[in-house]
Design an enzyme around this catalytic site. Structure first.
Site, short mmCIF file in Angstrom:
data_model
loop_
_atom_site.label_atom_id
_atom_site.label_comp_id
_atom_site.label_asym_id
_atom_site.label_seq_id
_atom_site.Cartn_x
_atom_site.Cartn_y
_atom_site.Cartn_z
N LYS A 63 38.59 45.18 42.31
CA LYS A 63 39.73 44.52 42.03
C LYS A 63 40.66 45.33 40.87
O LYS A 63 41.64 45.52 40.85
CB LYS A 63 39.49 43.01 41.28
N GLU A 68 42.77 38.24 33.44
CA GLU A 68 44.08 37.98 33.93
C GLU A 68 44.78 36.94 32.98
O GLU A 68 44.05 35.82 32.60
CB GLU A 68 44.07 37.67 35.30
N HIS A 109 37.54 27.49 44.35
CA HIS A 109 38.01 28.82 44.71
C HIS A 109 37.79 28.99 46.04
O HIS A 109 38.16 30.18 46.81
CB HIS A 109 37.43 29.73 43.83
N ARG A 146 40.49 42.77 56.15
CA ARG A 146 39.78 42.19 57.65
C ARG A 146 40.75 40.94 58.04
O ARG A 146 41.81 40.86 57.48
CB ARG A 146 38.28 41.46 57.28
#
Length: 624
Positions: free
Chosen positions: A116, A199, A234, A296
């Site tokens: 990330k 974040e 999540h 993907r």
């Protein structure tokens, strides 16, 4: 064009790839573990190869065995599906080095977007907006806490190496240290890498993702956006396309950013650029930021297929074969609205615990000539739900001219789903679709958490379900019951009644109550009814007519011994109150009052043996 394809996966995605490959005239090869020896994808493929024991780490995650299976069967290419090895760059490279075609992005692209922090750095360089945060190499806890303070609370701690795991929200500085320790431990356990990034936490977040596609000729297109905001822990639960409330200007901005992201890593094949949107003031172009890229095909790709009319698996195969993209950007348009719900083998009434076992009864309605949806499943009736793999057993997809029509169609599919005895989240999904906030598109990633109590269905049947079970039990056969109209009443004289039990509670139930649209089946011992995604089982002990055992007459459901009498003649009783206890079949069974009333007749005596069908108590109803 590829002529033979091995699918290095299982379940519904393996079946999905096989269906498209078969339509294209491509020979298919399945791989399977011990647990999947009789699985649907194995039965569907032209050939199947055993690759190891049931645990994924000893079968589906062993790349060398999958490559060897392809070599042994003469397969030209490997499609990885999603999950397992689909985003493993080393496996993709090994496939190519073995002289096989990899149906997916180039290994370098997978690596570029796999971490990330590195991916966000690359996106910044490409001019893609990213969520404010800290992506630095310095992982000292004091530095991370300082950066969190500079960003401004609340913040989100996220594992660098993966999604879902190693993620913690922190609302104030006092809780940062404990949350950081917890996130790093989970990240280390899940990914072998405890590095994190920080974040800004978006208070009204919506999960917006864009389907992109590239080929080896430098062409990249987007196939519009999806909204995947309905999540639990999540993990996505319901997805839809296009995103509700997305205007043309915002769509242009987010889809253009997705194209930039794909081009920055020379992307080929199917991929998804995921964004987080601050929806506190609706969807706006200046409040959507890049989160990550999935290199993907996504689980939710069918909603994109439904609104664009394209087969994304076919696109993958054609691009892997060296062809150009089947459509240009100008040729792609949105038609209508599509929604997908993930049907999991889990029990929402028990904290979403996984449910495993044999699917003795499994009917999602797709054989009905009036069926208006799409089912993607990896199981059929009689198959086993294994404890070794993800509990998703099907994806239910509906397409409509608009969002309201898609919601109605999907809710109907869930209402009519018949699954037994494995428990599922169908009732939970049904409630979510019809929640006023979802219908009004007032959604964000906290929707399920806020409304969980309302969304989890009642585990116990109401009176209408008892009455419906009686109707099923007393139908001449299942065909007669299935043909009964919605909301039917059985008012023939004499009215039918049957003795039903549940959790040791028994009562004589007639069919003269209003009932919702239900379906069901029976055997010699039980009745099972289905409604609104729920399934309810009742023990079946006797059947007769009200002329023989009128409403309020409590009869012995089986031969046994009366062990306790809890009421006396003339006593007032409440609906559900225990009247007496009967010992039979080495168990104690409570017989309860069917309604509020008075004990008008008492034939039961403690210690007495009674026969099947013998009158024990008669309750006279209060008032009408």
């Amino acid at each position: 064009m590829i002529t033979s394809l091995l699918i290095g996966n299982r379940g519904e995605i393996a079946c999905r790839v096989i269906r498209t490959a078969r339509r294209m005239g491509i020979r298919t090869v399945a791989v399977y573990s011990d647990a999947d020896a009789k699985a649907l994808h194995v039965r569907m493929a032209d050939e199947a190869v055993h690759i190891g024991p049931s645990p994924p780490g000893e079968s589906y995650l062993v790349g060398d065995r999958i490559i060897a299976a392809a070599k042994a069967t003469g397969a030209e290419a490997i499609h990885p599906g999603y999950g397992f090895l689909s985003e493993n760059a080393d496996f993709a490279e090994a496939v190519i080095d073995a002289g096989l075609i990899w149906v997916g992005p180039k290994p370098d692209s997978i690596r570029a977007m796999g971490l990330k922090d590195a991916a966000k750095t690359r996106m910044i360089a490409a001019g893609v907006p990213v969520t404010p945060g800290y992506l630095g190499e310095d992982q000292d806890p004091a530095r991370l806490k300082k950066e969190a303070t500079a960003i401004g609370y609340p913040v989100l701690i996220k594992a660098v190496a993966g999604g879902g795991k190693g993620m913690r929200r922190v609302d104030e500085a006092a809780g940062f240290d404990d949350a950081l320790d917890s996130a790093k431990r989970e990240a280390k356990s899940s990914f072998g890498d405890d590095r994190v990034l920080i974040e800004k936490y978006i208070l009204s977040p919506r999960h917006i993702e864009v389907q992109i596609f590239g080929d080896a000729h430098g062409n990249v297109v987007h196939l519009f956006e999806r909204d995947c905001s309905l999540q639990r822990r999540h993990q996505k639960v319901i997805e839809e396309a296009p995103a509700p409330g997305m205007d043309a200007a915002t769509r242009e901005a987010v889809c253009s950013a997705a194209i930039k992201a794909a081009k920055a890593v020379n992307y080929e094949s199917a991929g998804t650029i995921e964004f987080i949107a601050d929806a506190s003031d609706g969807l706006r172009a200046d409040r959507i930021w890049f989160m990550e890229m999935n290199t993907r095909l996504q689980v939710e790709h069918p909603v994109t297929e439904e609104i664009t009319g394209q087969d994304l698996v076919e696109w993958q195969i054609r691009v892997a074969s060296g062809e150009k993209l089947p459509k240009t950007q100008d040729e792609l348009t949105i038609t209508g609205h599509a929604i997908e719900a993930r049907l999991y083998a889990e029990d929402p009434t028990k904290g979403f615990l996984p449910s495993v076992g044999k699917l003795d009864h499994f009917d999602l309605g797709e054989d009905d000539p009036d069926f208006a949806g799409r089912i993607e499943s990896g199981v059929e009736e009689g198959d086993q739900v294994s404890p070794f793999y993800d509990p998703m057993i099907a994806k239910l997809i509906a397409h409509g001219d608009d969002r309201d029509e898609a919601i109605t169609t999907l809710a109907t599919i869930l209402d009519e789903a018949e699954i037994w005895p494995v428990r599922t989240n169908a009732g939970f999904l049904f409630n979510a679709l019809l929640h006023p906030d979802f219908e009004a598109a007032r959604i964000d990633t906290g929707f399920i958490g806020r409304n969980l109590e309302q969304l989890v269905p009642d585990p116990e049947p109401d009176a209408s379900m008892w009455s419906a079970a009686a109707a099923v039990a007393l139908a001449v056969d299942e065909t007669e019951f299935a043909a009964s109209p919605i909301g039917f009443r059985l008012n023939s004289a004499p009215r039918a009644a049957v003795s039903l039990g549940r959790a040791g509670q028994f009562q004589s139930v007639s069919t003269d109550q209003d009932m919702p649209h239900v379906s069901g089946f029976r055997d010699d011992q039980r009745v099972v009814v289905f409604s609104e995604g729920q399934s309810f089982e009742f023990a079946l002990y006797g059947r007769g007519s009200v002329s023989a055992a009128a409403d309020g007459e409590i009869i012995a459901p089986m031969p046994g011994k009366v062990t306790a009498v809890d009421v006396s003649l003339g006593e007032k009783v409440a609906k559900g109150q225990r009247l007496l206890t009967l010992e039979a079949m080495k168990m104690e069974h409570s017989l309860i009052a069917p309604f509020d009333g008075t004990i008008a007749e008492l034939k039961a005596v403690s210690g007495a043996q009674v026969s099947d069908g013998q009158l024990l108590v008669r309750v006279e109803p209060t008032g009408d």
